[in-house]
Design an enzyme around this catalytic site. Structure first.
Site, PDB file in Angstrom:
ATOM      1  N   GLU A  35       2.852  -3.577  -3.926  1.00 60.97           N
ATOM      2  CA  GLU A  35       1.841  -2.737  -3.257  1.00 60.97           C
ATOM      3  C   GLU A  35       1.036  -2.286  -4.397  1.00 60.97           C
ATOM      4  O   GLU A  35       1.318  -1.482  -5.040  1.00 60.97           O
ATOM      5  CB  GLU A  35       2.400  -1.665  -2.554  1.00 60.97           C
ATOM      6  CG  GLU A  35       3.022  -1.754  -1.437  1.00 60.97           C
ATOM      7  CD  GLU A  35       2.650  -2.588  -0.191  1.00 60.97           C
ATOM      8  OE1 GLU A  35       1.250  -2.486  -0.023  1.00 60.97           O
ATOM      9  OE2 GLU A  35       3.152  -3.299   0.506  1.00 60.97           O
TER      10      GLU A  35
ATOM     11  N   CYS B 222      -4.726   3.614  -2.542  1.00 64.61           N
ATOM     12  CA  CYS B 222      -5.010   2.037  -2.619  1.00 64.61           C
ATOM     13  C   CYS B 222      -5.846   1.501  -1.445  1.00 64.61           C
ATOM     14  O   CYS B 222      -6.425   0.626  -1.927  1.00 64.61           O
ATOM     15  CB  CYS B 222      -3.689   1.657  -2.655  1.00 64.61           C
ATOM     16  SG  CYS B 222      -2.469   2.047  -1.385  1.00 64.61           S
TER      17      CYS B 222
ATOM     18  N   GLU C  41     -11.668  -1.091  -8.820  1.00 63.03           N
ATOM     19  CA  GLU C  41     -11.094  -0.212  -7.969  1.00 63.03           C
ATOM     20  C   GLU C  41     -11.393   1.090  -8.994  1.00 63.03           C
ATOM     21  O   GLU C  41     -10.887   1.316 -10.007  1.00 63.03           O
ATOM     22  CB  GLU C  41      -9.537  -0.482  -8.143  1.00 63.03           C
ATOM     23  CG  GLU C  41      -9.039   0.798  -7.327  1.00 63.03           C
ATOM     24  CD  GLU C  41      -7.567   0.564  -6.895  1.00 63.03           C
ATOM     25  OE1 GLU C  41      -6.761   0.208  -7.932  1.00 63.03           O
ATOM     26  OE2 GLU C  41      -7.108   0.724  -5.856  1.00 63.03           O
TER      27      GLU C  41
ATOM     28  N   GLY D 205       1.455  -4.407 -11.757  1.00 66.39           N
ATOM     29  CA  GLY D 205       2.052  -5.380 -10.946  1.00 66.39           C
ATOM     30  C   GLY D 205       2.154  -6.776 -11.601  1.00 66.39           C
ATOM     31  O   GLY D 205       3.466  -7.350 -11.371  1.00 66.39           O
TER      32      GLY D 205
ATOM     33  N   GLY E 215       1.757   0.472  -7.369  1.00 62.76           N
ATOM     34  CA  GLY E 215       0.606   0.791  -8.709  1.00 62.76           C
ATOM     35  C   GLY E 215      -0.282  -0.037  -8.608  1.00 62.76           C
ATOM     36  O   GLY E 215      -0.652  -0.692  -7.672  1.00 62.76           O
ATOM     37  N   SER E 216      -0.818  -0.051  -9.742  1.00 60.99           N
ATOM     38  CA  SER E 216      -1.856  -1.030 -10.177  1.00 60.99           C
ATOM     39  C   SER E 216      -1.714  -2.521 -10.386  1.00 60.99           C
ATOM     40  O   SER E 216      -0.533  -2.984 -10.631  1.00 60.99           O
ATOM     41  CB  SER E 216      -2.725  -0.600 -11.671  1.00 60.99           C
ATOM     42  OG  SER E 216      -1.784  -0.798 -12.619  1.00 60.99           O
ATOM     43  N   THR E 217      -2.478  -3.372 -10.038  1.00 61.13           N
ATOM     44  CA  THR E 217      -2.731  -4.857  -9.966  1.00 61.13           C
ATOM     45  C   THR E 217      -2.043  -5.097 -11.290  1.00 61.13           C
ATOM     46  O   THR E 217      -1.270  -5.946 -11.453  1.00 61.13           O
ATOM     47  CB  THR E 217      -3.708  -5.521  -9.541  1.00 61.13           C
ATOM     48  OG1 THR E 217      -4.028  -5.205  -8.112  1.00 61.13           O
ATOM     49  CG2 THR E 217      -3.903  -6.822  -9.631  1.00 61.13           C
ATOM     50  N   GLU E 218      -2.677  -4.602 -12.204  1.00 62.59           N
ATOM     51  CA  GLU E 218      -2.597  -4.802 -13.958  1.00 62.59           C
ATOM     52  C   GLU E 218      -0.912  -4.770 -14.111  1.00 62.59           C
ATOM     53  O   GLU E 218      -0.148  -5.656 -14.495  1.00 62.59           O
ATOM     54  CB  GLU E 218      -3.148  -3.936 -14.818  1.00 62.59           C
ATOM     55  CG  GLU E 218      -3.214  -3.895 -16.008  1.00 62.59           C
ATOM     56  CD  GLU E 218      -3.696  -2.860 -16.696  1.00 62.59           C
ATOM     57  OE1 GLU E 218      -4.326  -2.092 -16.373  1.00 62.59           O
ATOM     58  OE2 GLU E 218      -3.461  -2.776 -18.062  1.00 62.59           O
TER      59      GLU E 218
ATOM     60  N   LYS F 228      12.138   5.383 -10.387  1.00 63.86           N
ATOM     61  CA  LYS F 228      11.430   5.929 -11.286  1.00 63.86           C
ATOM     62  C   LYS F 228       9.906   6.358 -10.888  1.00 63.86           C
ATOM     63  O   LYS F 228       9.282   5.412 -10.684  1.00 63.86           O
ATOM     64  CB  LYS F 228      10.992   5.063 -12.521  1.00 63.86           C
ATOM     65  CG  LYS F 228      10.644   5.716 -13.837  1.00 63.86           C
ATOM     66  CD  LYS F 228       9.717   4.888 -14.784  1.00 63.86           C
ATOM     67  CE  LYS F 228       8.343   4.801 -14.255  1.00 63.86           C
ATOM     68  NZ  LYS F 228       7.552   6.009 -14.359  1.00 63.86           N
TER      69      LYS F 228
HETATM   70  P1  NAP Z   1       0.371   2.270 -12.575  1.00 56.63           P
HETATM   71  O1  NAP Z   1      -0.232   2.662 -13.963  1.00 56.63           O
HETATM   72  O2  NAP Z   1       0.498   0.697 -12.300  1.00 56.63           O
HETATM   73  O3  NAP Z   1       1.624   2.890 -12.644  1.00 56.63           O
HETATM   74  C1  NAP Z   1       2.532   2.826 -11.431  1.00 56.63           C
HETATM   75  C2  NAP Z   1       3.892   3.055 -12.040  1.00 56.63           C
HETATM   76  O4  NAP Z   1       4.436   1.997 -12.768  1.00 56.63           O
HETATM   77  C3  NAP Z   1       4.178   4.443 -12.807  1.00 56.63           C
HETATM   78  O5  NAP Z   1       5.502   4.919 -12.243  1.00 56.63           O
HETATM   79  C4  NAP Z   1       4.061   3.926 -14.138  1.00 56.63           C
HETATM   80  O6  NAP Z   1       4.919   4.709 -14.973  1.00 56.63           O
HETATM   81  C5  NAP Z   1       5.057   2.593 -13.995  1.00 56.63           C
HETATM   82  N1  NAP Z   1       4.752   1.585 -15.149  1.00 56.63           N
HETATM   83  C6  NAP Z   1       3.613   1.477 -16.010  1.00 56.63           C
HETATM   84  N2  NAP Z   1       3.692   0.463 -16.827  1.00 56.63           N
HETATM   85  C7  NAP Z   1       4.850  -0.153 -16.539  1.00 56.63           C
HETATM   86  C8  NAP Z   1       5.478  -1.258 -16.939  1.00 56.63           C
HETATM   87  N3  NAP Z   1       5.022  -2.015 -17.843  1.00 56.63           N
HETATM   88  N4  NAP Z   1       6.569  -1.635 -16.201  1.00 56.63           N
HETATM   89  C9  NAP Z   1       7.059  -1.117 -15.256  1.00 56.63           C
HETATM   90  N5  NAP Z   1       6.475  -0.111 -14.910  1.00 56.63           N
HETATM   91  C10 NAP Z   1       5.450   0.506 -15.304  1.00 56.63           C
HETATM   92  O7  NAP Z   1      -0.649   2.904 -11.680  1.00 56.63           O
HETATM   93  P2  NAP Z   1      -1.255   4.515 -11.322  1.00 56.63           P
HETATM   94  O8  NAP Z   1      -2.296   4.309 -12.323  1.00 56.63           O
HETATM   95  O9  NAP Z   1      -0.228   5.320 -11.991  1.00 56.63           O
HETATM   96  O10 NAP Z   1      -1.707   4.482  -9.921  1.00 56.63           O
HETATM   97  C11 NAP Z   1      -2.786   3.828  -9.522  1.00 56.63           C
HETATM   98  C12 NAP Z   1      -2.684   2.415  -9.082  1.00 56.63           C
HETATM   99  O11 NAP Z   1      -1.834   2.502  -7.807  1.00 56.63           O
HETATM  100  C13 NAP Z   1      -3.976   2.154  -8.245  1.00 56.63           C
HETATM  101  O12 NAP Z   1      -4.548   0.864  -8.604  1.00 56.63           O
HETATM  102  C14 NAP Z   1      -3.641   1.822  -6.981  1.00 56.63           C
HETATM  103  O13 NAP Z   1      -4.590   1.095  -6.175  1.00 56.63           O
HETATM  104  C15 NAP Z   1      -2.212   1.472  -6.790  1.00 56.63           C
HETATM  105  N6  NAP Z   1      -1.750   2.124  -5.584  1.00 56.63           N
HETATM  106  C16 NAP Z   1      -1.192   1.055  -4.746  1.00 56.63           C
HETATM  107  C17 NAP Z   1      -0.764   1.315  -3.509  1.00 56.63           C
HETATM  108  C18 NAP Z   1      -0.358   0.297  -2.423  1.00 56.63           C
HETATM  109  O14 NAP Z   1       0.364   0.676  -1.570  1.00 56.63           O
HETATM  110  N7  NAP Z   1      -1.173  -0.888  -2.439  1.00 56.63           N
HETATM  111  C19 NAP Z   1      -0.436   2.797  -3.166  1.00 56.63           C
HETATM  112  C20 NAP Z   1      -0.725   3.753  -4.069  1.00 56.63           C
HETATM  113  C21 NAP Z   1      -1.453   3.385  -5.575  1.00 56.63           C
HETATM  114  P3  NAP Z   1       4.100   5.832 -15.766  1.00 56.63           P
HETATM  115  O15 NAP Z   1       3.132   6.329 -14.504  1.00 56.63           O
HETATM  116  O16 NAP Z   1       5.088   6.909 -15.835  1.00 56.63           O
HETATM  117  O17 NAP Z   1       3.546   5.408 -16.992  1.00 56.63           O
END
Ligand code: NAP
Ligand code: MG
Length: 494
Positions: A267, A301, A398, A250, A245-248, A193
């Protein structure tokens, strides 16, 4: 009269993005069960790019059934030899390179990043990951273990099963390669997804996976929102989740995965420190520290968003980074002159502007930037904040935008403790000419990657991942492969 013709890859990308996009389930491109779609937009112009199928729980369930069937013991995928599997994975890398211009343009339109950057970084690196991982398919070996004359004991490695992949929007194609490469090399099947903001390049990749000869159902793509991700991560027939994605989110996935104790690769976020000692080569360190935060508009990230500079060179360093920031050319990613595009969405821009407001209200001073750029598209000026305090939100949280907080330090013996004073632990930088100082500092930094006298240097063979709240497991290298394998011990009485 002059006729300006768009380059062919632009025509191909425009043609692709403006189509009605479907889900990929069991080798078929299908509408969402509900028939619903959602819009994906160009963050530079705020204009509609195309409509994408709005996948929800029922679609995820269908995709998981397809992935499970494709993982069946007698399926075409499971019956393939490792060599045949490796060849398909290698071919995926080849096809990414063959279509690199179009993929870079799709990424630029959907995410906002400069075409030139996607073409130089995201897309060739995605191809590299498939090429690197293709070689592992034939090298997944167990071992024989001496346990005495009466028994034969050996281990064999097996694919973990059906993998649910959920990714963020900052490197859409590249992050999917980081997950699909090792998952396929291990012999797993996948439901992916992509992020709602950037579904398009993963859909184009889906076509390339088919062209490479991947059997139906091995990779299924469900575009949609967080609710679809939640169904996937809680699904009782999914064996592993690989999330970026985000720690939250995660942490939510950790709870969702508890039902059937899925294996997890997470990650997550970061607030990575960059430590510059006074003896550093400033001609190298200033541009490197600038790129360390401003690359991909700070939407990385591992961005080095906390800059610690030893007092004697602090003013000169901040001046250098500020000058670097003020010279960055902002504009639509599709314009070849642009060095920095818009942030991915209005939501992300407003989040970053919120931090700039609160930081400046708390007393921080922007030596450059500090505000939005223009009034159309989600652009934010690259920003250096000084005169911060350690407890400010801009120092602790962040921001995920082009904003660095620069702080002087006086005591080299103390700086590692300051750098480690964060819940995150993804990456860190050290700049010094003194090699033992560099290694001693690297050894004490609590981070999954430490770069010395450089930053953002990645390689498909070098593991990447987080300490502390930056995640579990590793991407890239054979460390990533291991996370998609189970070990079976077979013990036979002789
Ligand atoms: P996000 O809100 O955590 O979203 C990431 C993914 O998770 C999206 O596909 C999102 O779907 C999905 N998602 C949202 N709620 C979910 C749930 N309850 N259960 C399962 N999946 C769910 O992150 P973002 O704001 O898009 O991205 C920024 C964050 O990603 C930053 O904190 C960054 O540090 C982190 N990041 C980490 C790395 C790494 O390698 N460590 C790399 C890149 C980014 P939708 O977006 O479609 O709602
Ligand atoms: Mg999101």
């Amino acid at each position: 009269m002059t006729i300006t013709e768009a380059p062919l890859h632009r025509v191909a990308a425009d043609d692709f993005v403006s189509r009605g996009h479907r889900l990929l389930i069991d080798g078929e491109w299908v509408a969402a069960a509900s028939g619903r779609t959602f819009a994906t937009i160009d963050p530079a112009t705020e204009q509609l790019l195309g409509e994408v199928a709005h996948g929800e729980g029922e679609d995820v369930n269908r995709a998981v059934r397809a992935a499970r069937a494709a993982f069946d013991h007698d399926s075409p995928w499971r019956r393939m030899t490792p060599s045949e599997r490796g060849k398909i994975i290698h071919k995926i890398g080849d096809l990414i390179l063959e279509n690199a211009d179009e993929l870079s343009m799709i990424e630029s339109l959907d995410n906002g990043k400069p075409f030139t950057m996607a073409r130089a970084a995201d897309i060739p690196f995605a191809a590299d990951v498939f090429h690197y991982m293709s070689g592992w398919a034939t090298k997944i070996e167990g071992s024989t273990i001496p346990v005495g004359q009466d028994y034969l004991a050996f281990t064999q490695k097996e694919p973990v099963g059906v993998v649910g992949v959920v990714i963020a929007w900052n490197f859409p194609l590249l992050l999917s390669a980081w997950k699909l490469g090792p998952a396929l090399a291990a012999g797993c099947t996948v439901v992916i997804k992509p992020a709602e903001q950037t579904p398009l390049s993963v859909l184009r990749l889906g076509e390339l996976l088919q062209e490479a000869g991947l059997p139906d159902g091995v990779v299924n793509i469900v575009t949609g929102f967080g609710d679809a991700g939640a169904v996937l991560t809680a699904h009782p027939d999914v064996d592993k989740i690989s999330f970026t994605g985000s720690t939250e989110v995660g942490k939510k996935i950790l709870h969702a995965a508890a039902g059937n104790l899925k294996k997890l690769t997470l990650e997550l976020g970061g607030k990575s420190p960059n430590v510059v000692f006074a003896d550093a080569d400033l001609a190298t360190a200033i541009p490197a520290a600038s790129n360390a935060i401003f690359f991909n508009h700070g939407q990385a990230c591992n961005a080095a968003s906390r800059l610690y500079v030893e007092r004697p060179v602090f003013d000169e360093f901040v001046e250098g980074v500020s000058e670097f920031a003020s010279n960055i050319v902002l504009g639509a990613g599709t314009d070849p002159r642009s060095e920095m595009g818009p942030l991915v969405s209005a939501e992300q821009m407003n989040k970053v502007l919120g931090y700039l407001d609160s930081g400046q209200a708390d007393g921080a001073v922007a030596t450059v930037g500090g505000e939005r750029w223009g009034d159309r598209g989600y652009f934010v000026k690259p920003t250096v904040l000084t005169q911060t305090r350690p407890d400010m939100a801009v120092v602790r949280e962040e921001i995920f935008g082009p904003v660095v907080v620069a702080m002087p330090f006086d005591d080299p013996a103390q700086i590692v403790d300051t750098a480690n004073d964060t819940p995150f632990g993804l990456a860190a930088g050290v700049f010094t000419r003194d090699i033992s100082k560099a290694y001693r500092t690297a050894a004490r930094l609590k981070a999954g990657t430490v770069w010395v006298n450089t930053y953002h240097v990645f390689n498909a063979a070098v593991p990447f991942g987080g300490y502390k709240e930056s995640g579990w497991g590793r991407e890239l290298g054979h460390a990533a492969l291991d996370d998609y394998l189970e070990t079976k011990s077979v013990v036979t009485a002789l």
